[in-house]
Design a protein around this motif. Sequence first.
Motif, short mmCIF file in Angstrom:
data_model
loop_
_atom_site.label_atom_id
_atom_site.label_comp_id
_atom_site.label_asym_id
_atom_site.label_seq_id
_atom_site.Cartn_x
_atom_site.Cartn_y
_atom_site.Cartn_z
N ASP A 179 94.11 101.56 -84.89
CA ASP A 179 93.92 100.96 -86.22
C ASP A 179 95.21 100.35 -86.75
O ASP A 179 95.21 99.29 -87.34
CB ASP A 179 93.41 102.00 -87.22
CG ASP A 179 91.90 102.19 -87.03
OD1 ASP A 179 91.31 101.42 -86.26
OD2 ASP A 179 91.35 103.11 -87.66
N ALA A 180 96.33 101.09 -86.50
CA ALA A 180 97.62 100.63 -87.01
C ALA A 180 97.98 99.29 -86.39
O ALA A 180 98.42 98.36 -87.07
CB ALA A 180 98.70 101.66 -86.72
N THR A 181 97.76 99.17 -85.08
CA THR A 181 98.06 97.91 -84.39
C THR A 181 97.19 96.80 -84.95
O THR A 181 97.65 95.67 -85.16
CB THR A 181 97.80 98.06 -82.88
OG1 THR A 181 98.35 99.29 -82.45
CG2 THR A 181 98.42 96.91 -82.11
N LYS A 182 95.91 97.14 -85.22
CA LYS A 182 94.99 96.14 -85.77
C LYS A 182 95.46 95.68 -87.16
O LYS A 182 95.41 94.49 -87.47
CB LYS A 182 93.58 96.75 -85.86
CG LYS A 182 92.49 95.75 -85.67
CD LYS A 182 91.15 96.46 -85.51
CE LYS A 182 90.11 95.80 -86.37
NZ LYS A 182 88.95 96.66 -86.57
N ASP A 183 95.92 96.63 -87.98
CA ASP A 183 96.43 96.28 -89.31
C ASP A 183 97.62 95.32 -89.19
O ASP A 183 97.74 94.36 -89.95
CB ASP A 183 96.88 97.54 -90.07
CG ASP A 183 95.68 98.36 -90.54
OD1 ASP A 183 94.57 97.79 -90.60
OD2 ASP A 183 95.87 99.55 -90.85
N ILE A 184 98.49 95.62 -88.24
CA ILE A 184 99.68 94.76 -88.07
C ILE A 184 99.24 93.37 -87.59
O ILE A 184 99.74 92.35 -88.09
CB ILE A 184 100.68 95.41 -87.09
CG1 ILE A 184 101.28 96.66 -87.74
CG2 ILE A 184 101.78 94.43 -86.69
CD1 ILE A 184 102.07 97.56 -86.81
N GLU A 185 98.27 93.32 -86.68
CA GLU A 185 97.74 92.02 -86.22
C GLU A 185 97.15 91.23 -87.40
O GLU A 185 97.34 90.03 -87.52
CB GLU A 185 96.67 92.23 -85.13
CG GLU A 185 97.24 92.59 -83.75
CD GLU A 185 98.15 91.50 -83.19
OE1 GLU A 185 97.89 90.31 -83.44
OE2 GLU A 185 99.15 91.85 -82.53
N ASN A 186 96.40 91.94 -88.28
CA ASN A 186 95.83 91.29 -89.46
C ASN A 186 96.92 90.70 -90.35
O ASN A 186 96.79 89.59 -90.87
CB ASN A 186 95.02 92.29 -90.30
CG ASN A 186 93.67 92.57 -89.67
OD1 ASN A 186 93.20 91.80 -88.83
ND2 ASN A 186 93.04 93.66 -90.10
N LEU A 187 97.97 91.49 -90.53
CA LEU A 187 99.08 91.04 -91.37
C LEU A 187 99.71 89.78 -90.79
O LEU A 187 99.99 88.82 -91.51
CB LEU A 187 100.11 92.17 -91.50
CG LEU A 187 101.34 91.86 -92.35
CD1 LEU A 187 100.96 91.48 -93.77
CD2 LEU A 187 102.28 93.08 -92.37
N ILE A 188 99.92 89.78 -89.47
CA ILE A 188 100.52 88.60 -88.82
C ILE A 188 99.61 87.38 -89.01
O ILE A 188 100.07 86.29 -89.34
CB ILE A 188 100.78 88.88 -87.31
CG1 ILE A 188 101.88 89.93 -87.17
CG2 ILE A 188 101.14 87.60 -86.57
CD1 ILE A 188 102.05 90.49 -85.77
N GLU A 189 98.30 87.59 -88.86
CA GLU A 189 97.36 86.47 -89.03
C GLU A 189 97.42 85.90 -90.45
O GLU A 189 97.38 84.68 -90.64
CB GLU A 189 95.93 86.93 -88.73
CG GLU A 189 95.52 86.66 -87.30
CD GLU A 189 94.14 87.22 -87.00
OE1 GLU A 189 93.23 87.05 -87.84
OE2 GLU A 189 94.00 87.85 -85.93
N LEU A 190 97.49 86.79 -91.45
CA LEU A 190 97.57 86.34 -92.85
C LEU A 190 98.87 85.58 -93.11
O LEU A 190 98.88 84.51 -93.72
CB LEU A 190 97.47 87.53 -93.80
CG LEU A 190 96.08 88.12 -93.98
CD1 LEU A 190 96.16 89.46 -94.71
CD2 LEU A 190 95.18 87.16 -94.75
N MET A 191 99.97 86.16 -92.62
CA MET A 191 101.28 85.53 -92.82
C MET A 191 101.34 84.15 -92.16
O MET A 191 101.96 83.23 -92.69
CB MET A 191 102.39 86.41 -92.24
CG MET A 191 102.60 87.71 -92.96
SD MET A 191 103.54 87.53 -94.49
CE MET A 191 105.13 87.08 -93.84
N ALA A 192 100.67 84.01 -91.00
CA ALA A 192 100.72 82.75 -90.25
C ALA A 192 100.02 81.62 -91.02
O ALA A 192 100.19 80.45 -90.71
CB ALA A 192 100.09 82.93 -88.88
#
Length: 198
Positions: free
Chosen positions: A3-16
């Motif tokens: 889940d933590a990795t998924k949250d970080i991936e989501n954050l990267i997608e939003l920032m991008a």
Amino acid sequence: MTDATKDIENLIELMARLPGLGPRSARRAVLHMIKKRGVLMTPLADTLQTVAATARDCLNCGNIGTSDICDICASEKRNTGEICVVEDVADLWAMERALVFKGRYHILGGTLSALDAVGPQDLRIPKLLDRVASEGITEVILALNATIDGATTAHYIAQELGDRVKVTSLAQGVPIGGELDYLDDGTISAALKARKEF
Ligand SMILES: [Zn+2]
């Protein structure tokens, strides 16, 4: 994936999705924030939440602030009878950085565009005409970007205002296709001082 990795991936997608950042810069920014989470990420998250809850558009000029009427519109010191018309809040910020204009602003929210089907009603043009009629305005300074759409919009506004008020535009110094936000303070200052009757 945890889940933590998924949250970080989501954050990267939003920032991008932010202007100026692509996936690569977003990954670097997120990694940097996570490493500095105590001094950077937590205060950033708190500030984002505060600004998201309080930010709003000024009902008068379209500037971004934290109340229905922005600080510039509310200030008695800015009541000079001059309105500077810009496309975007970034242009207002650029003008303010130059410390040369003491009047108030009007943010159009874009330019007229036949290609993108943007008409006067899609911008804050009707509100501008209302303000000129009701606020005792003596001069409207058009500080639109030197693009074809910017020039078209300036002509349209000048025509709508007719001879009800003095209409000027920023002088040479604004490069063709240039945006106010990219100009240095001295150039903006010179362009305002040497403004010409439209
Ligand atoms: Zn305002």
